[in-house]
Structures are given as structure tokens and as C-alpha cells.
Design a protein around this motif. Sequence first.
Motif, PDB file in Angstrom:
ATOM      1  N   UNK A   1       0.808  -1.215   0.000  1.00  0.00           N
ATOM      2  CA  UNK A   1       0.000   0.000   0.000  1.00  0.00           C
ATOM      3  C   UNK A   1       0.846   1.272   0.000  1.00  0.00           C
ATOM      4  N   UNK A   2       2.179   1.085   0.066  1.00  0.00           N
ATOM      5  CA  UNK A   2       3.072   2.252  -0.001  1.00  0.00           C
ATOM      6  C   UNK A   2       4.442   1.797  -0.487  1.00  0.00           C
ATOM      7  N   UNK A   3       5.109   2.675  -1.221  1.00  0.00           N
ATOM      8  CA  UNK A   3       6.451   2.391  -1.738  1.00  0.00           C
ATOM      9  C   UNK A   3       7.342   3.579  -1.447  1.00  0.00           C
ATOM     10  N   UNK A   4       8.582   3.303  -1.082  1.00  0.00           N
ATOM     11  CA  UNK A   4       9.607   4.339  -0.953  1.00  0.00           C
ATOM     12  C   UNK A   4      10.733   4.057  -1.949  1.00  0.00           C
ATOM     13  N   UNK A   5      11.260   5.116  -2.533  1.00  0.00           N
ATOM     14  CA  UNK A   5      12.431   4.996  -3.399  1.00  0.00           C
ATOM     15  C   UNK A   5      13.483   5.962  -2.880  1.00  0.00           C
ATOM     16  N   UNK A   6      14.648   5.427  -2.551  1.00  0.00           N
ATOM     17  CA  UNK A   6      15.761   6.213  -2.022  1.00  0.00           C
ATOM     18  C   UNK A   6      16.854   6.294  -3.088  1.00  0.00           C
ATOM     19  N   UNK A   7      17.243   7.503  -3.450  1.00  0.00           N
ATOM     20  CA  UNK A   7      18.277   7.736  -4.456  1.00  0.00           C
ATOM     21  C   UNK A   7      19.560   8.175  -3.766  1.00  0.00           C
ATOM     22  N   UNK A   8      20.694   7.623  -4.220  1.00  0.00           N
ATOM     23  CA  UNK A   8      21.971   7.887  -3.579  1.00  0.00           C
ATOM     24  C   UNK A   8      22.995   8.396  -4.589  1.00  0.00           C
ATOM     25  N   UNK A   9      24.034   9.048  -4.070  1.00  0.00           N
ATOM     26  CA  UNK A   9      25.176   9.443  -4.883  1.00  0.00           C
ATOM     27  C   UNK A   9      24.807  10.372  -6.017  1.00  0.00           C
ATOM     28  N   UNK A  10      25.311  10.045  -7.189  1.00  0.00           N
ATOM     29  CA  UNK A  10      25.079  10.896  -8.355  1.00  0.00           C
ATOM     30  C   UNK A  10      23.606  10.968  -8.722  1.00  0.00           C
ATOM     31  N   UNK A  11      22.858   9.879  -8.511  1.00  0.00           N
ATOM     32  CA  UNK A  11      21.421   9.921  -8.795  1.00  0.00           C
ATOM     33  C   UNK A  11      20.726  10.974  -7.940  1.00  0.00           C
ATOM     34  N   UNK A  12      21.201  11.153  -6.718  1.00  0.00           N
ATOM     35  CA  UNK A  12      20.614  12.156  -5.837  1.00  0.00           C
ATOM     36  C   UNK A  12      21.105  13.559  -6.170  1.00  0.00           C
ATOM     37  N   UNK A  13      22.400  13.668  -6.441  1.00  0.00           N
ATOM     38  CA  UNK A  13      23.002  14.983  -6.642  1.00  0.00           C
ATOM     39  C   UNK A  13      22.529  15.664  -7.922  1.00  0.00           C
ATOM     40  N   UNK A  14      22.361  14.904  -8.995  1.00  0.00           N
ATOM     41  CA  UNK A  14      21.950  15.502 -10.279  1.00  0.00           C
ATOM     42  C   UNK A  14      20.643  14.905 -10.791  1.00  0.00           C
ATOM     43  N   UNK A  15      19.930  14.220  -9.926  1.00  0.00           N
ATOM     44  CA  UNK A  15      18.725  13.517 -10.358  1.00  0.00           C
ATOM     45  C   UNK A  15      17.616  14.408 -10.870  1.00  0.00           C
ATOM     46  N   UNK A  16      17.394  15.544 -10.221  1.00  0.00           N
ATOM     47  CA  UNK A  16      16.316  16.428 -10.668  1.00  0.00           C
ATOM     48  C   UNK A  16      16.604  16.944 -12.078  1.00  0.00           C
ATOM     49  N   UNK A  17      17.826  17.405 -12.303  1.00  0.00           N
ATOM     50  CA  UNK A  17      18.179  17.909 -13.623  1.00  0.00           C
ATOM     51  C   UNK A  17      18.172  16.837 -14.691  1.00  0.00           C
ATOM     52  N   UNK A  18      18.447  15.593 -14.300  1.00  0.00           N
ATOM     53  CA  UNK A  18      18.508  14.493 -15.246  1.00  0.00           C
ATOM     54  C   UNK A  18      17.174  13.759 -15.404  1.00  0.00           C
ATOM     55  N   UNK A  19      16.147  14.211 -14.708  1.00  0.00           N
ATOM     56  CA  UNK A  19      14.839  13.574 -14.857  1.00  0.00           C
ATOM     57  C   UNK A  19      14.697  12.262 -14.114  1.00  0.00           C
ATOM     58  N   UNK A  20      15.530  12.026 -13.082  1.00  0.00           N
ATOM     59  CA  UNK A  20      15.452  10.769 -12.350  1.00  0.00           C
ATOM     60  C   UNK A  20      14.127  10.633 -11.616  1.00  0.00           C
ATOM     61  N   UNK A  21      13.632  11.733 -11.082  1.00  0.00           N
ATOM     62  CA  UNK A  21      12.337  11.677 -10.381  1.00  0.00           C
ATOM     63  C   UNK A  21      11.237  11.249 -11.338  1.00  0.00           C
ATOM     64  N   UNK A  22      11.200  11.848 -12.518  1.00  0.00           N
ATOM     65  CA  UNK A  22      10.226  11.473 -13.533  1.00  0.00           C
ATOM     66  C   UNK A  22      10.378  10.000 -13.906  1.00  0.00           C
ATOM     67  N   UNK A  23      11.622   9.561 -14.106  1.00  0.00           N
ATOM     68  CA  UNK A  23      11.879   8.196 -14.553  1.00  0.00           C
ATOM     69  C   UNK A  23      11.401   7.170 -13.534  1.00  0.00           C
ATOM     70  N   UNK A  24      11.662   7.433 -12.256  1.00  0.00           N
ATOM     71  CA  UNK A  24      11.228   6.512 -11.207  1.00  0.00           C
ATOM     72  C   UNK A  24       9.709   6.375 -11.213  1.00  0.00           C
ATOM     73  N   UNK A  25       9.018   7.495 -11.297  1.00  0.00           N
ATOM     74  CA  UNK A  25       7.556   7.441 -11.295  1.00  0.00           C
ATOM     75  C   UNK A  25       7.028   6.690 -12.503  1.00  0.00           C
ATOM     76  N   UNK A  26       7.609   6.936 -13.666  1.00  0.00           N
ATOM     77  CA  UNK A  26       7.173   6.219 -14.867  1.00  0.00           C
ATOM     78  C   UNK A  26       7.437   4.721 -14.742  1.00  0.00           C
TER      79      UNK A  26
END
Length: 461
Positions: free
Chosen positions: A44-69
Amino acid sequence: MSISIFELFKIGVGPSSSHTVGPMVAARQFVRDLEERRKLGNTDRVEVHLFGSLALTGIGHGTDMAVLMGLLGESPDTVEVDTIDDRIREIHQNSRLNLSRDHEIEFNVGRDLLFHKDEFLPQHANGMTCRAFCADRMLFERSYFSIGGGFVLSGEDFSHREQIATLLPYDFNSASQLMELCDRHGWSIAELAMNNETAFRSQQQVKDGLWRIWEVMDASIQRGCHQTGVLPGGLNVRRRAAEMYRELSKQTQQERNRGLAILDWVSLFALAVNEENAARGRIVTAPTNGAAGVIPAVIAYYVQFVHDEELHGDLRDQVVKFLLTAGAVGMLFKKNASISAAEVGCQGEIGVACSMASAGLAAVQGGSNQQIENAAEIGMEHNLGLTCDPIAGLVQVPCIERNTMGAVKAINAARLALRGDGAHIVPLDSVIETMRQTGIDMQSKYKETSLGGLAVNAVNC
């Protein structure tokens, strides 16, 4: 580790193979892992934790969008890119999403998608951990690593990745082995690569699949040449390819063939692809998204300015030869170094793409195996130490222009190699090992973290 050509050339979505394509694949795989363990129905709930480079440049690289998709069940090669923004907006507004398209759960983006910018998982700079819960009880947890070019390994697979590949009839782990196998059987590099690919699919399927790869590359050039406006992300980078295309199209044939004018077209082709990539359009990972414009630009150069059917044979066969040769070279970097900028800097992206394109171009222009290896070596040798320092974490500055430089350098590398007899001082294997060692020595701030280089020294208005 055995690799297929179609793992290096993947149809996907921008702007990043390691930060967009990989996380989308990983999130989708997590949902599949839940299904296989029959835990999806209780989640009923999911968490996704991003680390390292995925966290540091993830917003600019669309990582948040990609995870949701990926959680929605989408795949990079089939997701309808024009619908992504509306679907992401709906998740933010409603705090709900459908895992694998039909199991609705609560998902609060601010609470459940977490960026750990000060923490790196030990296995790789691009790590993410997914957790599924029923109420407050954790049902399942798994880590995934986006290791470059859209390749993803789970935490379990990471420690024994050498044992999870398909055995190939003519496998090779070094350029010297590749050359020895070709010599023993009297094959070109492309012919050996084709014989390996038939372990996965028929020869006709290989040819059709690689031609399809080129069609998608060409389509991204064509789209990029007609799109205007400002790229998303906040840097207000203006798309230049359309204006450049209009100006170059006014040239007469004589003007086009004068001096270095053809190189303007090569730069245009690369610009067009990487503006499409930055706009989250459909492109081919080749071998990464950040370097997605190099190989298409060099193939387009060959198609439009070099190919002569009487001299070179059928165009379709030549494009297949280019991609098979380039793919064989890319495999060497993937096996023995890295194609992840988060591991080795941009030498692992633009540098590898340049080396692959150099080899492919030398092959379709009649180069011997020795000349092809020389071209690949030149292509990488002069990209050693190239850093990855994207401003604001976006695959825009300096990434878009860097693709034009990689494409032009690849053409020059092929021309230099074809002017020689194939003999050269530095073997390709030595350059690959040097690139690996350079990547290890490179400070992390220059490896796709946006903590150094242009990312901190350029004025960001």
C-alpha cells in the motif's frame, strides 16, 4: 560478461541513460520483483531512495520522472513521451499512482521519493533502494544500480555480474582477443559481431533491428532540426538546431562542399539529437544519452556526404556494418572500463561514443581491422581525462556542444587511421585501461555530481 549490440544501442527517452533510462528500468523491475514474490497485492506504499550521483543531479537528469514512470510500469523504449508531464503532474496533485498500471497506492512524492545527496552506496555511484510496505511493515527491499548506458543490476547481481550473461560463440574480452579471432576466421570485426549476435536472434532480425536503430537516430535528427524554443530545466538554453538547419539549407552544392562546410552539417546533426535528448524526446542510447548525438551525426555524415553505392555497396548493409563495428568497440569499454560518467567522467560517454563512431566510420570506408582498431584508439586517446560537470545537473551545458566536438573528432580519427597502414604505437587495450585508471583517479566532483568544473564556475542566471 557477454553483451549484445542491442544492449549498447537502446531506444529510449532523454535526458540521461544512467539517470533516466536506468532508474525507469530499475523501478519497473522492482514492481516486477514484487509481483514475482506475490507481494504486490499487499503493498500500500512504496519508498524509493536515491543515492550518490542519482541524488546529486537527479532532478536535472529527470530521475524523479523516470522513477515514477517505472513504478507505473512504463519502459523507456515504449513510453509515450508526450504524456509524461501530465501524468507526473497528476501524481503530484493526487498523491496516488498505479503500480504496474492497475494496483493503486498512496504515493506522496515529497515523502516517498528521497534524495540522499551526502550518501553513496558502496557498489556504484548510481544507486537506488526501493522498499514496499503494508501499513508500517516492510514487505520487500531491493537495491539497484544504474551502471551506465541504461544497464541496471540488482544488488544481488552486482557481486556476480560475470556469471549472468549469455555465452557467445566468439566471445572476447580485449581488443587483442577480438583481433586474433578475426584473423583466425578471416572475418572483419563486423562479421564477428554478427556471428555473435546470432546467438540471440536470426541474422535478418539483427539487420532489421540495427536498421531500426538508425531510423530512430535519423528521426531524432529530423525532429531536432525543426523544433524551436527553450529547453526545459531553468537554464533557458535556446534550441539552435532549427535555425542552423534553415541557414545551412540555403547553401548551394558548391558551397556545401567548400572547405570545412560539411563539418557544420555534422555539428548540426549532433546538436539536433542532443537538443531532443535534453527535451526528453525519443533518442537512441549510443552508448549513453549524454553522448547520444555522436554516432548518429557520424552515420548521417557518411550517408549524406560519403556513401557511394558503386564504391561502398548497399546503404542498409553499410549502416549495419557501422553499428556492428561500433558496438564491438563499445563492448570493450563496457567490459574493461565503464560507460558511466558517474564512474569515470565524460571520457566514458563522449570519449567512448567518439571511439565507437571512429571505428564504425573506418569500417564502412573500407578500413582493415588494424585501421579500425587504430581509429578507435585515436578516438579515445584524445578524450582521456574528459570530466563530467553539467551545469545545474542538466544534460545541456556543456553536454550538447560536446557531442558536436565528439562527432567531428571521430571523423578526424577515422581519416587519420585510414591514411595509415594500421600500425600504431598505443594498442586500444592500453587506452581502455588508461581511461579506467584515469576515471579512478578523477575526483568525484568531476564525475556527474555537478560539484565541480563548469557546474560551479559558470554564472548560472
